[in-house]
Design a protein around this motif. Structure first.
Motif, PDB file in Angstrom:
ATOM      1  N   SER A 195       0.827  -1.215   0.000  1.00  0.00           N
ATOM      2  CA  SER A 195       0.000   0.000   0.000  1.00  0.00           C
ATOM      3  C   SER A 195       0.856   1.257   0.000  1.00  0.00           C
ATOM      4  N   VAL A 196       1.904   1.249   0.809  1.00  0.00           N
ATOM      5  CA  VAL A 196       2.815   2.402   0.863  1.00  0.00           C
ATOM      6  C   VAL A 196       3.493   2.602  -0.489  1.00  0.00           C
ATOM      7  N   ASN A 197       3.886   1.512  -1.121  1.00  0.00           N
ATOM      8  CA  ASN A 197       4.526   1.576  -2.427  1.00  0.00           C
ATOM      9  C   ASN A 197       3.589   2.207  -3.464  1.00  0.00           C
ATOM     10  N   VAL A 198       2.323   1.802  -3.454  1.00  0.00           N
ATOM     11  CA  VAL A 198       1.335   2.336  -4.399  1.00  0.00           C
ATOM     12  C   VAL A 198       1.151   3.835  -4.186  1.00  0.00           C
ATOM     13  N   VAL A 199       0.991   4.242  -2.938  1.00  0.00           N
ATOM     14  CA  VAL A 199       0.783   5.668  -2.634  1.00  0.00           C
ATOM     15  C   VAL A 199       2.017   6.483  -3.003  1.00  0.00           C
ATOM     16  N   THR A 200       3.191   5.990  -2.640  1.00  0.00           N
ATOM     17  CA  THR A 200       4.444   6.698  -2.938  1.00  0.00           C
ATOM     18  C   THR A 200       4.646   6.828  -4.445  1.00  0.00           C
ATOM     19  N   ASN A 201       4.382   5.760  -5.163  1.00  0.00           N
ATOM     20  CA  ASN A 201       4.511   5.788  -6.619  1.00  0.00           C
ATOM     21  C   ASN A 201       3.550   6.799  -7.231  1.00  0.00           C
ATOM     22  N   SER A 202       2.341   6.860  -6.717  1.00  0.00           N
ATOM     23  CA  SER A 202       1.343   7.812  -7.227  1.00  0.00           C
ATOM     24  C   SER A 202       1.754   9.250  -6.948  1.00  0.00           C
ATOM     25  N   LEU A 203       2.345   9.480  -5.779  1.00  0.00           N
ATOM     26  CA  LEU A 203       2.768  10.832  -5.405  1.00  0.00           C
ATOM     27  C   LEU A 203       3.885  11.360  -6.306  1.00  0.00           C
ATOM     28  N   ARG A 204       4.576  10.458  -6.989  1.00  0.00           N
ATOM     29  CA  ARG A 204       5.633  10.896  -7.913  1.00  0.00           C
ATOM     30  C   ARG A 204       5.063  11.709  -9.071  1.00  0.00           C
ATOM     31  N   LEU A 205       3.760  11.596  -9.318  1.00  0.00           N
ATOM     32  CA  LEU A 205       3.133  12.381 -10.386  1.00  0.00           C
ATOM     33  C   LEU A 205       3.247  13.878 -10.103  1.00  0.00           C
ATOM     34  N   LYS A 206       3.344  14.252  -8.830  1.00  0.00           N
ATOM     35  CA  LYS A 206       3.480  15.669  -8.498  1.00  0.00           C
ATOM     36  C   LYS A 206       4.753  16.261  -9.085  1.00  0.00           C
ATOM     37  N   LYS A 207       5.787  15.437  -9.244  1.00  0.00           N
ATOM     38  CA  LYS A 207       7.064  15.899  -9.765  1.00  0.00           C
ATOM     39  C   LYS A 207       7.162  15.728 -11.280  1.00  0.00           C
ATOM     40  N   TYR A 208       6.093  15.219 -11.883  1.00  0.00           N
ATOM     41  CA  TYR A 208       6.122  14.977 -13.332  1.00  0.00           C
ATOM     42  C   TYR A 208       6.181  16.317 -14.084  1.00  0.00           C
ATOM     43  N   LYS A 209       7.143  16.447 -14.982  1.00  0.00           N
ATOM     44  CA  LYS A 209       7.315  17.711 -15.721  1.00  0.00           C
ATOM     45  C   LYS A 209       6.490  17.677 -16.991  1.00  0.00           C
ATOM     46  N   LEU A 210       5.625  18.673 -17.110  1.00  0.00           N
ATOM     47  CA  LEU A 210       4.803  18.793 -18.305  1.00  0.00           C
ATOM     48  C   LEU A 210       5.515  19.686 -19.283  1.00  0.00           C
TER      49      LEU A 210
END
Length: 195
Positions: free
Chosen positions: A180-195
């Motif tokens: 569960s922690v892995n899923v949440v942490t992986n999802s939070l990486r979207l905040k750093k995604y450069k558009l």
């Protein structure tokens, strides 16, 4: 006096109207082309106006003098050819096409009906946000696939071991928590995604 001028074919002058391009429209089309997305313009404008705008922006295909129902028919034709269609619009006349498209994208400064019919509503009128929305949706989908992989991986490894009695329940709980922690942490990486 005016009537005489009109009847004799003489003119005092003329008034010309011209559509102005939205800010960053050319950059938006270029960005879509860089993503290998074919661009098509469906418009109710005249042939000369539509072709001029299409040439300036570098749009691949242009269809003009279209009524709302005709725009809708073009969307359906593209879909019948197995194309995924994203429609960008801002007016009442665009609402049926926005609803029919696989992805309807309304411009934030457009009509309420267009926003209601769309899947995505951009904030403001920056057309470059179309490419950003597509990139973000692809990144999100990739994160979903990654999260599903890791969730299944933990379960595929842990369940058989637990079924054989080789895995202590406390370790199984820790593995599930880690999943569960892995899923949440992986999802939070979207905040750093450069558009």
């Amino acid at each position: 006096m005016n009537r005489q001028w009109v009847q004799s074919g003489n003119y005092l002058g003329y008034i010309a109207f011209k559509d102005t391009l939205k800010e960053n429209a050319k950059n938006a089309i270029l960005e879509l082309k860089n993503m290998n997305i074919r661009t098509v313009m469906l418009t109710g404008d005249s042939q000369s106006s539509a072709k001029q705008i299409a040439n300036i922006l570098g749009i691949d295909e242009v269809y003009y003098n279209l009524l709302p129902q005709e725009k809708l028919e073009y969307i359906k034709k593209f879909q019948q050819k197995a194309h995924v269609v994203a429609m960008v619009g801002d007016g009442i006349n665009d609402a049926p096409s926005l609803k029919q498209a696989n992805i309807g994208i309304a411009i934030g400064t457009g009509t309420d009906i267009a926003k209601e019919a769309s899947d995505i509503t951009l904030v403001g009128s920056d057309l470059e946000a179309v490419a950003k929305a597509i990139k973000l949706s692809k990144a999100t989908f990739n994160k979903i696939k990654q999260n599903l992989f890791w969730a299944f991986f933990y379960n595929m490894v842990a369940i058989p071991i637990a079924a054989l009695g080789l895995l202590h329940p406390a370790i199984a709980e820790a593995a599930m928590a880690a999943s569960s922690v892995n899923v949440v942490t992986n999802s939070l990486r979207l905040k750093k995604y450069k558009l």
